[in-house]
Design an enzyme around this catalytic site. Structure first.
Site, short mmCIF file in Angstrom:
data_model
loop_
_atom_site.label_atom_id
_atom_site.label_comp_id
_atom_site.label_asym_id
_atom_site.label_seq_id
_atom_site.Cartn_x
_atom_site.Cartn_y
_atom_site.Cartn_z
N LYS A 172 0.86 -1.19 0.00
CA LYS A 172 0.00 0.00 0.00
C LYS A 172 0.89 1.24 0.00
O LYS A 172 1.51 1.56 1.01
CB LYS A 172 -0.90 0.05 1.23
CG LYS A 172 -1.92 1.18 1.12
CD LYS A 172 -2.41 1.71 2.46
CE LYS A 172 -1.61 2.84 2.98
NZ LYS A 172 -1.58 4.05 2.16
N GLU A 381 9.94 16.72 14.44
CA GLU A 381 10.47 16.66 13.07
C GLU A 381 9.90 17.82 12.27
O GLU A 381 8.69 17.98 12.21
CB GLU A 381 9.95 15.35 12.45
CG GLU A 381 11.01 14.42 12.00
CD GLU A 381 10.47 13.14 11.36
OE1 GLU A 381 9.37 12.69 11.69
OE2 GLU A 381 11.19 12.59 10.53
P1 ADP Z 1 3.83 10.81 6.79
O1 ADP Z 1 3.87 11.74 7.93
O2 ADP Z 1 5.16 10.48 6.20
O3 ADP Z 1 2.76 11.07 5.79
P2 ADP Z 1 2.21 8.64 7.75
O4 ADP Z 1 2.64 7.75 8.85
O5 ADP Z 1 1.02 9.48 7.92
O6 ADP Z 1 3.53 9.45 7.46
O7 ADP Z 1 2.04 7.82 6.39
C1 ADP Z 1 2.87 6.77 6.02
C2 ADP Z 1 2.02 5.70 5.39
O8 ADP Z 1 1.11 5.22 6.38
C3 ADP Z 1 1.17 6.14 4.21
O9 ADP Z 1 1.13 5.11 3.27
C4 ADP Z 1 -0.18 6.35 4.85
O10 ADP Z 1 -1.24 6.20 3.94
C5 ADP Z 1 -0.19 5.24 5.85
N1 ADP Z 1 -1.16 5.41 6.95
C6 ADP Z 1 -1.54 6.55 7.57
N2 ADP Z 1 -2.43 6.28 8.54
C7 ADP Z 1 -2.63 4.93 8.54
C8 ADP Z 1 -3.43 4.03 9.32
N3 ADP Z 1 -4.20 4.46 10.30
N4 ADP Z 1 -3.34 2.72 9.04
C9 ADP Z 1 -2.55 2.26 8.04
N5 ADP Z 1 -1.77 3.06 7.29
C10 ADP Z 1 -1.80 4.38 7.53
#
Ligand code: ADP
Length: 477
Positions: A172, A381
């Site tokens: 994903k 960050e």
């Molecule tokens: P960033 O701050 O780098 O955007 P995130 O942790 O929000 O970091 O996103 C990293 C990945 O995690 C992306 O692919 C995002 O879609 C996914 N993501 C964000 N929230 C969730 C969740 N609750 N469950 C699974 N994947 C998630």
């Protein structure tokens, strides 16, 4: 441009017809629509991966290696197209996007070879009629969740070792940058990787995360992203005791000792801080410079910063592109304003750069002098082109300041004293330490963090451990 998901070797649109838009961060123009898959479709990707697993794991490592290398060759063949696609969806300068494709393929090439060296062991037994064997076997269906800052490399760095070990995958990508991932899916099929071995799904992150962590056919989740989401996934993964690799946030210190080669320190600071506009988890987030060289370092660093060209990534000569989205610019702005309100000097930059006809996502390379403990940039960050600097006077003080954070991903320091180099390298509580080096990442070395930066390593032989089970066979003759 491909906008379909890949499940079981087939291009898939959303069953519900729902899609989400992918936008160019430089212009905010929509560049594509990508499927919001249904829960059932995500589950079907796991079905495809689990059905493909027995045949994939039964192939020889050399056969798998050839297919992995074929994917790498196709990415190299299409490097220019993939780089342009990446710049459009992610914003980074084209030269950096080209560099990322090369970096991404290096993980595939390295893993394709290393898969041939997954050795077991025999151990002397405690009785003459016994033999002890240790087998290393693939963990099985591997779910992969990746961020937007390195849309290709964050995938291949997990995909390469997973495939080489004999695992099948469901990937994903981040919602900001799914197109690079979908392109890799198509190339995996063209390379001849069997259907179901590499599946790419896009859609609602929380739903997909739920499916990945509750379907007990999934045996492993490898995640790169924020510490916050890492925690959420870890909690959810606890029910299935899912094996995890977590590459999470960082807050890298960059220490310049009084005996540093200042030319190298400044050049390295520029490389670390401004690659991808400061949107990397290992970029220097706070600088500690010895009193005796502070003024000179600040003068040289800010002069170099003022020469950077900020613009859209496809224009020649651009060093720093747009930030990924509005929230990212707002966070950077907040960190700068917060530092100024706590008495810091903004020596260079400090505000958005408005480029005619483009989105309001460009931020001037910024040097904050006089960082103190209460400032947001000291703790959180920033993920943008901002370099906060503080002074120090002793080695112990520099080490204590560097370690004073919950993060532990990367740290950098510059010195010409060999004894100090070893002392400081050992004292820093970080998974990656750059000693006179600010570009440590490479396919053959273990990349990963300590503390709240996560666990598990990517790259090198260490990456293989993440995708292998260790089985003990006790054999009576
Ligand atoms: P960033 O701050 O780098 O955007 P995130 O942790 O929000 O970091 O996103 C990293 C990945 O995690 C992306 O692919 C995002 O879609 C996914 N993501 C964000 N929230 C969730 C969740 N609750 N469950 C699974 N994947 C998630």
């Amino acid at each position: 441009m491909l906008t379909d998901c890949f499940i079981n070797g087939e291009r898939i649109a959303s069953d519900s017809g729902a899609e989400f838009s992918v936008r160019d961060p430089a212009t905010d123009q929509e560049i594509a629509n990508v499927p919001l898959l249904t829960k059932h479709q995500v589950e079907s990707a796991i079905t495809a991966a689990s059905e493909a697993w027995p045949a994939w794991r039964s192939m020889t490592a050399a056969e798998r290696g050839e297919l992995i290398r074929a994917l790498s060759s196709l990415m190299k063949r299409d490097a220019e197209r993939l780089a342009l696609l990446m710049t459009r969806e992610q914003g980074k300068p084209l030269a950096e996007a080209r560099g990322e494709i090369a970096y991404a393929t290096a993980f595939l090439d390295w893993s394709a070879e290393e898969g041939k060296r997954i050795y077991g062991e025999t151990i002397p037994a405690s009785s003459p009629d016994k033999r002890i064997l240790v087998l290393r076997q693939p963990v099985g269906v591997t779910a992969i969740i990746t961020p937007w800052n390195f849309p290709s490399a964050m995938i291949t760095r997990k995909l390469g070792p997973a495939l080489a070990c004999g695992c099948t995958t469901v990937i994903k990508p981040a919602e900001d940058t799914p197109l690079s991932a979908l392109a890799i899916g198509a190339l995996a099929a063209e390379a001849g990787i069997p259907p179901g071995v590499v599946n790419i799904v896009t859609g609602e992150p929380e739903m997909i995360g739920d499916v990945f962590t509750t379907d007990d056919r999934v045996r492993k989740l490898s995640f790169t992203g924020s510490t916050e989401v890492g925690r959420i996934l870890m909690r959810k993964a606890s029910n299935n005791l899912l094996r995890l690799s977590m590459e999470l946030g960082g807050h890298a210190p960059f220490i310049v000792f009084e005996d540093a080669d200042l030319d190298r320190a400044v050049a390295s600071a520029m490389g670390s801080k401004f690659r991808n506009g400061g949107q990397t988890c290992i970029c220097a987030n706070r600088f500690y410079v010895h009193d005796s060289v502070h003024d000179e370092f600040v003068a040289r660093f800010s002069r170099a910063m003022s020469e950077l060209r900020v613009g859209i990534g496809t224009e020649a000569g651009v060093d720093v592109g747009p930030l990924i989205n509005d929230a990212a610019v707002e966070k950077v702005e907040q960190h700068v304003q917060d530092a100024a309100s706590h008495g810091a000097t903004i020596a260079t930059g400090g505000s958005r750069l408005r480029l005619n006809g483009h989105a309001d996502r460009f931020f001037a390379p910024t040097l904050i002098d006089g960082m103190t403990g209460e400032m947001l940039c000291r703790r959180e960050e920033t993920f943008g082109p901002v370099a906060p600097i503080a002074r120090f006077s002793t080695e112990d003080e520099a080490i204590a300041l560097a370690n004073d954070t919950e993060y532990g991903l990367a740290a950098y320091f510059f010195t010409r004293d060999a004894s100090r180099l070893m002392r400081v390298a050992e004292a820093l509580e970080y998974g990656i330490v750059g000693a006179n080096d600010a570009v440590p990442s490479t396919a053959q070395a273990p990349f990963g963090g300590m503390k709240h930066s996560g666990f598990g390593r990517e790259g090198g032989k260490y990456a293989m451990d993440e995708y292998l089970e260790t089985k003990f066979v006790s054999w009576v003759l």
